[in-house]
Structures are given as C-alpha cells and as structure tokens.
Design an enzyme around this catalytic site. Structure first.
Site, PDB file in Angstrom:
ATOM      1  N   GLY A   7       0.818  -1.218   0.000  1.00  0.00           N
ATOM      2  CA  GLY A   7       0.000   0.000   0.000  1.00  0.00           C
ATOM      3  C   GLY A   7       0.847   1.261   0.000  1.00  0.00           C
ATOM      4  N   PHE A  11      -2.062   7.131   0.706  1.00  0.00           N
ATOM      5  CA  PHE A  11      -1.780   8.357   1.468  1.00  0.00           C
ATOM      6  C   PHE A  11      -0.657   8.150   2.496  1.00  0.00           C
ATOM      7  CE2 PHE A  11      -3.635  10.508   5.479  1.00  0.00           C
ATOM      8  CZ  PHE A  11      -2.844  11.640   5.345  1.00  0.00           C
ATOM      9  N   ILE A  12      -0.858   7.225   3.430  1.00  0.00           N
ATOM     10  CA  ILE A  12       0.106   7.094   4.531  1.00  0.00           C
ATOM     11  C   ILE A  12       1.332   6.301   4.088  1.00  0.00           C
ATOM     12  CG2 ILE A  12       0.408   6.386   6.939  1.00  0.00           C
ATOM     13  CD1 ILE A  12      -2.656   6.574   7.253  1.00  0.00           C
ATOM     14  N   GLY A  13       1.100   5.218   3.336  1.00  0.00           N
ATOM     15  CA  GLY A  13       2.221   4.385   2.874  1.00  0.00           C
ATOM     16  C   GLY A  13       3.216   5.182   2.046  1.00  0.00           C
ATOM     17  N   THR A 127      -5.796   0.490  13.170  1.00  0.00           N
ATOM     18  CA  THR A 127      -6.449   1.790  13.396  1.00  0.00           C
ATOM     19  C   THR A 127      -7.154   1.827  14.750  1.00  0.00           C
ATOM     20  OG1 THR A 127      -8.379   3.088  12.669  1.00  0.00           O
ATOM     21  CG2 THR A 127      -8.350   0.801  11.999  1.00  0.00           C
ATOM     22  N   ASP A 128      -7.334   3.026  15.288  1.00  0.00           N
ATOM     23  CA  ASP A 128      -8.067   3.158  16.561  1.00  0.00           C
ATOM     24  C   ASP A 128      -9.538   2.785  16.387  1.00  0.00           C
ATOM     25  OD1 ASP A 128      -8.982   5.406  15.166  1.00  0.00           O
ATOM     26  OD2 ASP A 128      -8.570   6.830  16.769  1.00  0.00           O
ATOM     27  N   GLU A 129     -10.010   2.747  15.118  1.00  0.00           N
ATOM     28  CA  GLU A 129     -11.434   2.444  14.905  1.00  0.00           C
ATOM     29  C   GLU A 129     -11.799   1.026  15.324  1.00  0.00           C
ATOM     30  OE1 GLU A 129     -13.279   3.966  11.375  1.00  0.00           O
ATOM     31  OE2 GLU A 129     -11.710   5.453  11.090  1.00  0.00           O
ATOM     32  N   TYR A 151     -15.713  -1.528   7.702  1.00  0.00           N
ATOM     33  CA  TYR A 151     -14.283  -1.192   7.587  1.00  0.00           C
ATOM     34  C   TYR A 151     -13.550  -1.564   8.878  1.00  0.00           C
ATOM     35  CZ  TYR A 151     -10.104   1.689   8.202  1.00  0.00           C
ATOM     36  OH  TYR A 151      -8.825   2.105   8.496  1.00  0.00           O
ATOM     37  N   ALA A 153     -14.474  -3.448  11.303  1.00  0.00           N
ATOM     38  CA  ALA A 153     -14.545  -4.881  11.613  1.00  0.00           C
ATOM     39  C   ALA A 153     -13.513  -5.652  10.804  1.00  0.00           C
ATOM     40  CB  ALA A 153     -15.949  -5.406  11.331  1.00  0.00           C
ATOM     41  N   LYS A 155     -10.692  -4.419   9.691  1.00  0.00           N
ATOM     42  CA  LYS A 155      -9.375  -4.072  10.245  1.00  0.00           C
ATOM     43  C   LYS A 155      -9.146  -4.812  11.570  1.00  0.00           C
ATOM     44  CE  LYS A 155      -6.606  -1.530   9.100  1.00  0.00           C
ATOM     45  NZ  LYS A 155      -5.408  -1.691   8.230  1.00  0.00           N
ATOM     46  N   ASN A 180      -7.008   9.376  13.582  1.00  0.00           N
ATOM     47  CA  ASN A 180      -7.211   9.954  12.232  1.00  0.00           C
ATOM     48  C   ASN A 180      -6.013  10.759  11.760  1.00  0.00           C
ATOM     49  OD1 ASN A 180      -9.902   9.115  12.722  1.00  0.00           O
ATOM     50  ND2 ASN A 180     -10.613  10.714  11.347  1.00  0.00           N
ATOM     51  N   PRO A 206     -20.502  18.818   2.913  1.00  0.00           N
ATOM     52  CA  PRO A 206     -21.547  18.080   3.627  1.00  0.00           C
ATOM     53  C   PRO A 206     -21.090  17.685   5.039  1.00  0.00           C
ATOM     54  CG  PRO A 206     -20.389  16.618   2.084  1.00  0.00           C
ATOM     55  CD  PRO A 206     -19.682  17.933   2.036  1.00  0.00           C
ATOM     56  N   ARG A 274     -23.996   9.251   8.933  1.00  0.00           N
ATOM     57  CA  ARG A 274     -23.503   7.934   8.534  1.00  0.00           C
ATOM     58  C   ARG A 274     -24.120   6.888   9.468  1.00  0.00           C
ATOM     59  NH1 ARG A 274     -17.165   7.831   9.258  1.00  0.00           N
ATOM     60  NH2 ARG A 274     -17.002   8.196   7.029  1.00  0.00           N
TER      61      ARG A 274
END
Ligand code: NAD
Length: 330
Positions: A7, A11-13, A127-129, A151, A153, A155, A180, A206, A274
């Site tokens: 990856g 973005f991060i990779g 991730t913290d999620e 997502y 779940a 991870k 984040n 939005p 969401r």
C-alpha cells in the site's frame, strides 16, 4: 536491509516511503524498498514521484491477495510494513466485499508468506477504529475490540490475525493502532481533503449529523515516525497506540477549514448521518510514550494550515481524482 511496504502508493504508505528514502528514519537508512500496491482508486504512482528515481526503490503493481507474488516478495525481506487496505468507511457501508477480501484475506496471505519466508519483523498498520466508540477517557491497548463499521470490523479481523500469527507461528509481529491522519496526498474523499478542495472551489461541504462526532487528528508524519519507531524499537507481539494529536468535533474541524480557506458558515450543508457513526475516538498513547519515547511533533494549527496550503498549491494532483468520482464522498 530490504523493506517490503504494502500500500505504498496510498496516502500514509507513500509518506512513509518518501520519508524512509530521504533519510528521516536513521535506523532504516539505506534500506532497499519494495512497494507492493494494487493501485486501486486510492493508490497513485504520483504519490511516489518525489522518490521515483531513487535506485533503492522498486515498485511492484500487484495484489496482496496474490499468494505466489507475495511469496516471492517476502523472500529475503527483513521488514514488512503493511499499509495496504480498503480504507474508506462510507464505501464499506455501501459494499463490504472488497474490505473483507483485501483487509482480511490479503493480510492473511501476507502473514502466511512472511512466516514461511522467515521475515524478521512485520508491522501491521491498524487503526483506533477497531476499539469502537468511547464517550469519555481513552483506550489502552488491552481494551476489548468493538468495531462498528464493516471497515473497522475488517481491520479488527486483520489486527487479530496478525497477533495470532505471532502467537501461533512465532512471527515477529508488531501492531500499531493510530487515530485519524491528515496531511498532503490524502485521497479527496476523506473529510479534510474533500472539504478543503470543495471550499477552495466554492462547493458546499456536507457535514454529517449534528457535527458533534469527535476525532483525534494526527499529522501523517507523526504517524509514520511512530511506525518506524515501532519497527525498530518495538517488541514482538505487542500493540502500540499512536495518536495524541488534537481532539476536535467535526464542526470544530469544519470551522478551522472555513477560516483557512476564507469561507463562511454558509458553505456548510447538513448531511444525513452515517449509519452507526462512531461518536468519539480517543487512544491512550502512554505505552508508546513510556516504552519508545514517542511524542507527536507537528502542532495541529500549523500542520492543518500547511496541509490546506498544499492542496491549494497542488490542484494538478487532486483535480483529476475528484473528476473521476470522488465528488461528494468522504
Ligand atoms: P489509502 O486508501 O490512501 O491507501 C491504501 C493503499 O493500499 C492504496 O495505495 C491502494 O492502492 C492499496 N491497496 C488496496 N488494496 C490493495 C491490495 N489488495 N493489494 C495491494 N495494495 C492494495 O489508505 P491510507 O489512509 O493511506 O491508510 C493506510 C493504512 O493505514 C490502512 O491500513 C488504514 O487502515 C490505516 N490507517 C489509516 C488511518 C487514516 O486516518 N487514514 C488511520 C489509522 C490507520
């Protein structure tokens, strides 16, 4: 030393690879770096343009679910840093199949190959999620995982698989769980680049629900420095939270972006919330701080202003991405 980064065009990779190859992580200096990336809608060779001509970089266009390919690339790798994932919560709500395939099956394929190849160290970027949502206080690493979106779940599944490969097969796995991220080169479906580029172009933004959902924002450079630290100095089989940025509600974040782009509140339009939207995330970073001496270094106000400036100055990077359908997603 040979490092395999999955990856690495995301973005991060890509930030990690750019930093690695420009000497930001002295303990990994001189490493030959192989990037394995499928180049999904979120992957972009342009993210590696600043280091594309470095002879230590090899780019492989491929899928982490491709077992023979992954077996070949892990052979002789000293370190695997695993970023590759489907990463956008809203897409996972629409259709979770790619999330299960890449995040769960892909991670298992990679872990299996790394164990078989005798890779020295494997950093799984989680991730913290995975912890779910927390009303007050912060999660330590041993807090139970209660992911709410497909997502998170997927991870959480990959995070637990990675730890299981340590316990079962003795693979030296280290897991990071970060809050984040924001910064340059983030795909313009995520809230900061979407809102910034919309506001630059005079398109309303939005804002979900009551705007009261709260996140801890960390600059991508602080995340990647934490990952490098865990790769070099962390312990096998351990989980390290990374965060300690700035906690803001989405409404507060939007206000900062309005100010930085010179727009007023009239540019914000309410959007239906969401499904199962986590109210608040907050990681306790006491462990990485005490054990590895980690501290976030980028002050949020400075990092955000610099990020907005980057999107202003790099329209050629994001305009084609928005044109192919990021539009009002985030
Ligand atoms: P991203 O969506 O920008 O990048 C993901 C990259 O993975 C892309 O380059 C994509 O092409 C690649 N990829 C996807 N499926 C692949 C597959 N099957 N095989 C090979 N490559 C594939 O994501 P990001 O924001 O850079 O996140 C990177 C990692 O960090 C993810 O694992 C994510 O869960 C984790 N993370 C992200 C955040 C954040 O705020 N963005 C925070 C904490 C953790």
């Amino acid at each position: 030393m040979r490092v395999l980064v999955t990856g690495g065009a995301g973005f991060i990779g890509s930030h990690f690879v750019r930093q690695l190859l420009t000497g930001a992580y002295p303990d990994l200096a001189g490493a030959r770096t192989v990037v394995l990336d499928k180049l999904t809608y979120a992957g972009n060779r342009a993210n590696l343009a600043p280091v594309a001509h470095d002879p230590r970089l090899e780019f492989v266009h491929g899928d982490i679910c491709d077992a023979p390919l992954v077996a070949r690339l892990t052979r002789g790798a000293d370190l695997v840093v695993h970023f590759a994932a489907e990463s956008h919560v809203d897409r996972s709500i629409e259709d979770a199949s790619a999330f299960v395939r890449t995040n769960v099956l892909g991670t298992q394929t990679l872990l299996h190959a790394a164990a078989a190849a005798g890779v020295d160290r494997f950093v799984h970027v989680s991730t913290d999620e995975v912890y779910g949502s927390i009303e007050e206080g912060s999660w330590p690493e041993d807090h139970p995982l209660r992911p709410n979106s497909p997502y998170s779940a997927s991870k959480a599944s990959s995070d637990l698989l990675a730890l299981a490969f340590h316990r079962t097969h003795g693979l030296d796995v280290r897991v990071t769980r970060c809050s984040n991220n924001y910064g340059p080169y983030q795909y313009p479906e995520k809230v900061i680049p979407l809102f910034t580029t919309n506001l630059i172009d005079g398109i309303p933004v939005p804002l979900y629900g009551d705007g009261g959902n709260s996140r801890d924002w960390l600059h991508v450079d602080d995340h990647c420095r934490g990952i490098a630290l865990v790769a070099v100095k962390g312990r096998a089989g351990e989980v390290y939270n990374i965060g300690g940025g700035t906690e803001l509600t989405n409404r507060e974040l939007t206000d900062r972006l309005l100010e930085l782009t010179g727009r007023d509140a009239g540019w914000v339009r309410p959007a239906a919330d969401r499904a199962a939207h986590d109210r608040r995330y907050s990681v306790d970073i006491g462990k990485i701080r005490a054990e590895l001496g980690y501290e976030p270094l980028v002050p949020f106000e400075e990092g955000l202003a610099e990020t907005v400036r980057w999107y202003r100055d790099n329209r050629a990077w994001w305009e084609p991405l928005k044109a192919v359908g990021a539009d009002a997603r985030r």
